[in-house]
Motif scaffolding. Structure first.
Motif, mmCIF file in Angstrom:
data_model
loop_
_atom_site.group_PDB
_atom_site.id
_atom_site.type_symbol
_atom_site.label_atom_id
_atom_site.label_comp_id
_atom_site.label_asym_id
_atom_site.label_seq_id
_atom_site.Cartn_x
_atom_site.Cartn_y
_atom_site.Cartn_z
ATOM 1 N N HIS A 1 -4.735 -6.355 7.327
ATOM 2 C CA HIS A 1 -3.393 -6.806 7.685
ATOM 3 C C HIS A 1 -2.366 -6.296 6.670
ATOM 4 N N LYS A 2 -2.691 -6.412 5.389
ATOM 5 C CA LYS A 2 -1.769 -5.940 4.345
ATOM 6 C C LYS A 2 -1.579 -4.433 4.420
ATOM 7 N N LEU A 3 -2.645 -3.697 4.693
ATOM 8 C CA LEU A 3 -2.534 -2.251 4.813
ATOM 9 C C LEU A 3 -1.647 -1.867 5.991
ATOM 10 N N PHE A 4 -1.803 -2.586 7.097
ATOM 11 C CA PHE A 4 -0.955 -2.330 8.258
ATOM 12 C C PHE A 4 0.514 -2.534 7.904
ATOM 13 N N LEU A 5 0.817 -3.680 7.261
ATOM 14 C CA LEU A 5 2.207 -3.964 6.884
ATOM 15 C C LEU A 5 2.744 -2.910 5.918
ATOM 16 N N GLY B 1 5.961 2.507 4.895
ATOM 17 C CA GLY B 1 5.863 3.838 4.297
ATOM 18 C C GLY B 1 4.408 4.214 4.110
ATOM 19 N N THR B 2 4.157 5.087 3.168
ATOM 20 C CA THR B 2 2.798 5.527 2.883
ATOM 21 C C THR B 2 2.226 4.671 1.757
ATOM 22 N N PRO B 3 1.192 3.874 2.057
ATOM 23 C CA PRO B 3 0.610 3.022 1.007
ATOM 24 C C PRO B 3 0.023 3.860 -0.122
ATOM 25 N N LYS B 4 0.135 3.352 -1.327
ATOM 26 C CA LYS B 4 -0.444 4.023 -2.493
ATOM 27 C C LYS B 4 -1.855 3.491 -2.684
#
Length: 105
Positions: free
Chosen positions: A54-58, A63-66
């Motif tokens: 869920h956090k990765l989706f948000l 933007g592009t997650p680090k």
């Protein structure tokens, strides 16, 4: 393949995908599969995988997650995924189950 894992070959492919360190997989069209040294650990892993997905989706919406470095991930796993956490999730699930049972009465 979006179907359930029903053959030995599919099971072997899943085991290979898990490798020696993964605690779970997100299967396309199916959901998650988790493993653990105990049922309590597997339950904690299921909560962790769902929460992090869920956090990765948000994050990806923004933007592009680090990505965490390997040493950061190792440290977080070492200090977070402990028997104390496994017990916390186990007791949380038991409370949810009791609440659900009371609704049925």
């Amino acid at each position: 393949d979006a179907s359930m894992i029903t053959t030995e070959e599919q099971g072997r492919e899943m085991a290979l995908a898990l490798g020696t360190t993964a605690k779970g997989l997100l299967l396309r069209g199916h959901g998650i599969v988790v493993i653990g040294e105990s049922v309590r650990e597997a339950l904690a892993n299921s909560f962790g995988i769902e929460d992090n997905a869920h956090k990765l989706f948000l994050a990806s919406v923004m933007g592009t997650p680090k990505q965490l470095r390997a040493d950061e991930m190792d440290r977080l796993l070492r200090i977070t995924f402990t028997p104390l956490l496994f017990d916390h999730f186990w007791n949380y699930q038991k409370r949810l189950d009791r609440m659900e049972e009371r609704k049925g009465d």
